[in-house]
Design an enzyme around this catalytic site. Structure first.
Site, short mmCIF file in Angstrom:
data_model
loop_
_atom_site.label_atom_id
_atom_site.label_comp_id
_atom_site.label_asym_id
_atom_site.label_seq_id
_atom_site.Cartn_x
_atom_site.Cartn_y
_atom_site.Cartn_z
CB CYS A 420 -0.88 -0.01 1.24
SG CYS A 420 0.11 -0.26 2.71
CG ASP A 452 -12.42 15.77 -3.91
OD1 ASP A 452 -12.06 14.74 -4.52
OD2 ASP A 452 -13.53 16.32 -4.05
CG ASP A 470 12.92 22.82 2.08
OD1 ASP A 470 13.99 22.27 1.77
OD2 ASP A 470 12.72 24.05 2.03
#
Ligand SMILES: Cc1cc2nc3c(=O)[nH]c(=O)nc-3n(C[C@H](O)[C@H](O)[C@H](O)COP(=O)(O)OP(=O)(O)OC[C@H]3O[C@@H](n4cnc5c(N)ncnc54)[C@H](O)[C@@H]3O)c2cc1C
Length: 758
Positions: A420, A452, A470
């Protein structure tokens, strides 16, 4: 920072770095328990060793001689050090409430916070008297008094309230030191007047009569006026009043009376005595909560009432460590029976001491020498800490968390497939992030408030987007502070461009572990980050969190800017001056911290600098017409300056003596302790004219030192520079300095654009 492959299964949290907890840390360092993590929460980074405090006041020891560096000790022990003050305990949720950070969860808790004189018992004492504890407050006042004495003329009166061992010893130590200071300055020591007050009929009530005789005589010989049976009723500014109506005008008023625990303990529901000390059983467990221990002054061992003295706190260190380990391993804690009599070594300030144990006593300069030897040997145990290159080399006691917990850890950690993308589970993520309150902005159409697949942002007409990213590994074992630094570092690029921060997306990795621990680390880290983003007006709009070997965090940040107002790297103009807003040295300091070679207060100062936002500095620089700006980060000061001179087509002169440096950085660099990035940065030395001339300058290595969340390096026209620096200082950047100037490009300048001067 120590890392371990072993997932954390139990959290032992220690509140207060008192004499018992320093012993606990040392014992866990020598014999760690796999799966058990220690976290020390302490208000002070340097904790005093009580036995040597009067010697410090008398001038026989330095500050470092008498203080244990908790930051270093915790690093040595592989423990997390949270510099903060506990202000409550939520026992239902097993969390410690702190003053300046999110709650800290515990499985087992231990409290060793000492005691403080009860200043609130007497009207006005809280406002006008100086309690001897907390010691940091007393020390500041003491140092101020020492400086005051340099310019003071005329008589000076000091009153000490409390004639127990602490009060008597402190009075004599102060009297000895202040007379010496006056004498050394050619002033009359007889201008000093000392008064000692106590409501009791005699001094040192817990010591034998011979000891009392010696101290009564010492006080009298040294001109200290002792007021016995004189309970202080009221204190006003510079004035003290007793029950009997006696009054005394005093320039300083010290409070060394009966001690008690802090008021916040009342709300914990722990069983307390009348002085707010925590009632504990013989195991040092609190009377009504098995998972909470207490030791030192704050503990009232119900079956063994004893005087409040550091010696008992020290002695409790070993049984406390053993019982914390036993609890963590699922075993029953064992009873501890403290000694009945104890040896007190009380000094008279002038390298003379009295030994007192029940009815026995002896006195002399040799007793002081003996005490000095004992005290220094004790301190050595906590100061001579060998650097630990690798936590896996620590001796293994063979002890480990029980089988049920181990199998929980295996299922939680070892069964990870990685298919995953090693993402942190959605439940953990939503629980950890659910408690955060990121800022909402009108121009965020879709963000974390209506999650979303991606965030949607509106760009106001006429504005351009500034975009930067960064990412870096944690360099300290404090996820909350690390989150603050990481967010601040990422925002630096936006501010350096002169932009307004609009939105940020986070990328994080969190070490494998059981869900509750992963969730908390993520929550602590993101709390710190969100606080910084919110303060910068920047909305966190999304992110990705995975599991990894190390804690790491980064941000992609968007900013908005008027395209005509960009402060680019290429805007330097000959004649401008160079301004730096923060001191440098974080690279060498954290390299030294990992090798136990940095003092805790140096690390505190570096973290304070790294967590300071550059937002106000950038706005100020823009107001003063700066056209060129960058934030000083990984390439170091010189690397970033060269990045500016090249596109600007100019040279620059850097004034080494003017560059602000973080406390300790020159020392650690001089010791050859440098960041692993330093060799890459040092290649840029070829850009320095006559660089061989400068290699032995103490600040030379620091211009290559990589910075985390460093300050802004900017150019301002020469006529604006002083005013700009003054304003930056007033805005809270006290170390801001003009560190050089921009010059026209020399013919050879293309290869050697930088000239150093001193
Ligand atoms: C002048 C003087 C001289 C003394 N001399 C001697 C002596 O020679 N020998 C002796 O045995 N005893 C001496 N004592 C007594 C001794 O100082 C105490 O008994 C001893 O310091 C108690 O140790 P402790 O470990 O309980 O706590 P402390 O040593 O007081 O340590 C408490 C720690 O907890 C931290 N802390 C406090 N509150 C919090 C909080 N809310 N959150 C986080 N951290 C917190 C503090 O910063 C500190 O690091 C002296 C006392 C005085 C005033």
């Amino acid at each position: 920072m120590q890392t371990s492959d072993q997932p954390v299964l139990r959290d032992i949290v220690l509140i207060g770095g008192g004499h018992s907890h320093v012993g606990v840390l040392k014992r866990f360092a020598m014999n760690p328990v796999p799966g058990v993590r220690l976290t020390l929460i302490c208000r002070d980074t340097h904790t005093p060793y009580s036995g040597m405090l009067p010697g410090y006041v008398a001038g026989h020891y330095s500050y470092d001689d008498v203080h244990i560096d908790l930051s270093k000790l915790a690093e040595f022990a592989g423990a997390r050090f949270y510099r903060d003050e506990a202000k409550g305990i939520d026992r239902d949720r097993k969390r410690v409430r702190c003053l300046n950070r999110p709650d800290v969860p515990y499985d087992i808790l231990s409290i060793n916070i000492g005691s403080s004189p009860q200043v609130s018992d007497v009207e006005g004492a809280l406002e006008y008297a100086v309690p001897v504890k907390p010691i940091t407050g007393f020390n500041q006042r003491w140092l101020a008094l020492l400086s005051r004495i340099e310019i003071h003329e005329g008589p000076l009166t000091l009153a000490v309230v409390g004639a127990g061992a602490g009060g008597v010893e402190l009075t004599l130590a102060m009297q000895f030191r202040l007379r010496n200071e006056l004498r050394q300055r050619g002033k009359n020591p007889d201008q000093l007047h000392f008064h000692l007050f106590d409501s009791a009929a005699d001094i040192l009530p817990t010591h034998n009569s011979r000891v009392r005789d010696i101290f009564r005589k010492a006080l009298s010989d040294r001109g200290v006026k002792v007021h016995l049976g004189a309970a202080v009723r009221k204190v006003e500014e510079g004035l003290l009043m007793t029950e009997a109506g006696e009054t005394l005008k005093a320039d300083e008023l010290l409070w060394v009376t009966r001690a008690g625990g802090p008021a916040w303990l009342r709300d914990t529901g722990l069983a307390l005595d009348d002085n707010l000390f925590i009632k504990v059983r013989d195991t040092l467990q609190t009377e009504n909560d098995d998972s909470i221990f207490a030791a030192g002054d704050i503990a009232n061992v119900v079956n063994y009432p004893r005087e409040k003295a550091g010696v008992f706190a020290v002695r409790q260190g070993r049984p406390l460590a053993d019982n914390l380990k036993r609890m963590a391993l699922g075993k029953s804690p064992r009873d501890f029976h403290p000694q009945k009599h104890w040896l007190a070594l009380i000094s008279t300030g002038d390298k003379f001491a009295v030994a007192s144990r029940s009815h026995v006593h002896f006195a002399g300069a040799w007793v002081w020498q003996w005490k000095n030897w004992i005290d220094r040997r004790f301190m050595k145990k906590f100061t001579d800490l060998p650097p630990m290159e690798d936590s896996t080399k620590l001796p293994d006691t063979g002890a480990a968390i029980n089988a049920e917990d181990a199998s929980q850890a295996i299922s939680a950690v070892a069964m990870r497939c990685g298919g995953c993308g090693a993402k942190v589970g959605s439940t953990v993520l939503s629980r950890a992030l659910g408690e955060l309150t990121p800022l909402d902005r009108d121009d965020i159409v879709i963000g974390l408030h209506s999650p979303d697949d991606a965030a949607v942002l509106r760009i106001p007409p006429g504005k351009a987007v500034v975009h930067t990213v960064d990412f870096f590994r944690a360099f300290i074992d404090d996820p909350y502070i690390f989150g603050r630094v990481a967010a601040n570092h990422s925002l630096g690029d936006i501010f350096a461009m002169g932009a307004e921060a609009q939105s940020a997306t986070a990328v994080a990795t969190v070490p494998y572990g059981i869900e509750s621990k992963v969730e908390d680390v993520l929550f602590q880290m993101m709390s710190g980050a969100v606080e910084v983003l919110n303060a910068a007006g920047c909305a966190l709009v999304g992110g990705h969190t995975g599991e990894g070997k190390e804690l790491a965090l980064g941000f992609a940040v968007n900013g908005l800017i008027d395209p005509d107002e960009v402060m680019s790297k290429g805007g330097l103009r000959a004649g401008d001056v160079l301004i730096l807003t923060k001191p440098i040295g974080t690279g060498t300091l954290f390299a030294a911290h990992a090798r136990l070679a940095a003092k805790g207060r140096w690390i505190d100062a570096a973290l304070a600098s790294m967590t300071q936002s550059s937002k106000l500095a950038a706005e100020c620089l823009r107001r003063y017409g700066s056209r060129a700006c960058t934030d000083v980060t990984g390439f170091g000061l010189l690397g970033h300056l060269v990045e500016m001179t090249r596109p600007s087509g100019v040279d620059a002169e850097l004034d080494l003596s003017a560059i602000p440096i973080l406390p300790g950085a020159e020392e650690t660099a001089a010791a050859g302790i440098l960041s692993t990035l330093q060799p890459a940065n040092i290649r840029l030395r070829r850009g320095i004219r006559d660089q061989e001339k400068w290699v032995s300058h103490p600040k030379y290595p620091l211009i290559f030192d990589p910075q985390t969340a460093g300050g802004l390096l900017a150019s301002v026209s020469a006529d604006q520079a002083q005013a700009c620096v003054q304003e930056l200082k007033a805005l809270g950047y006290p170390h801001t300095a003009i560190i050089g100037r921009v010059t026209a490009q020399d013919m050879q300048g293309a290869i050697e654009p930088i000239t150093l001067k001193d």
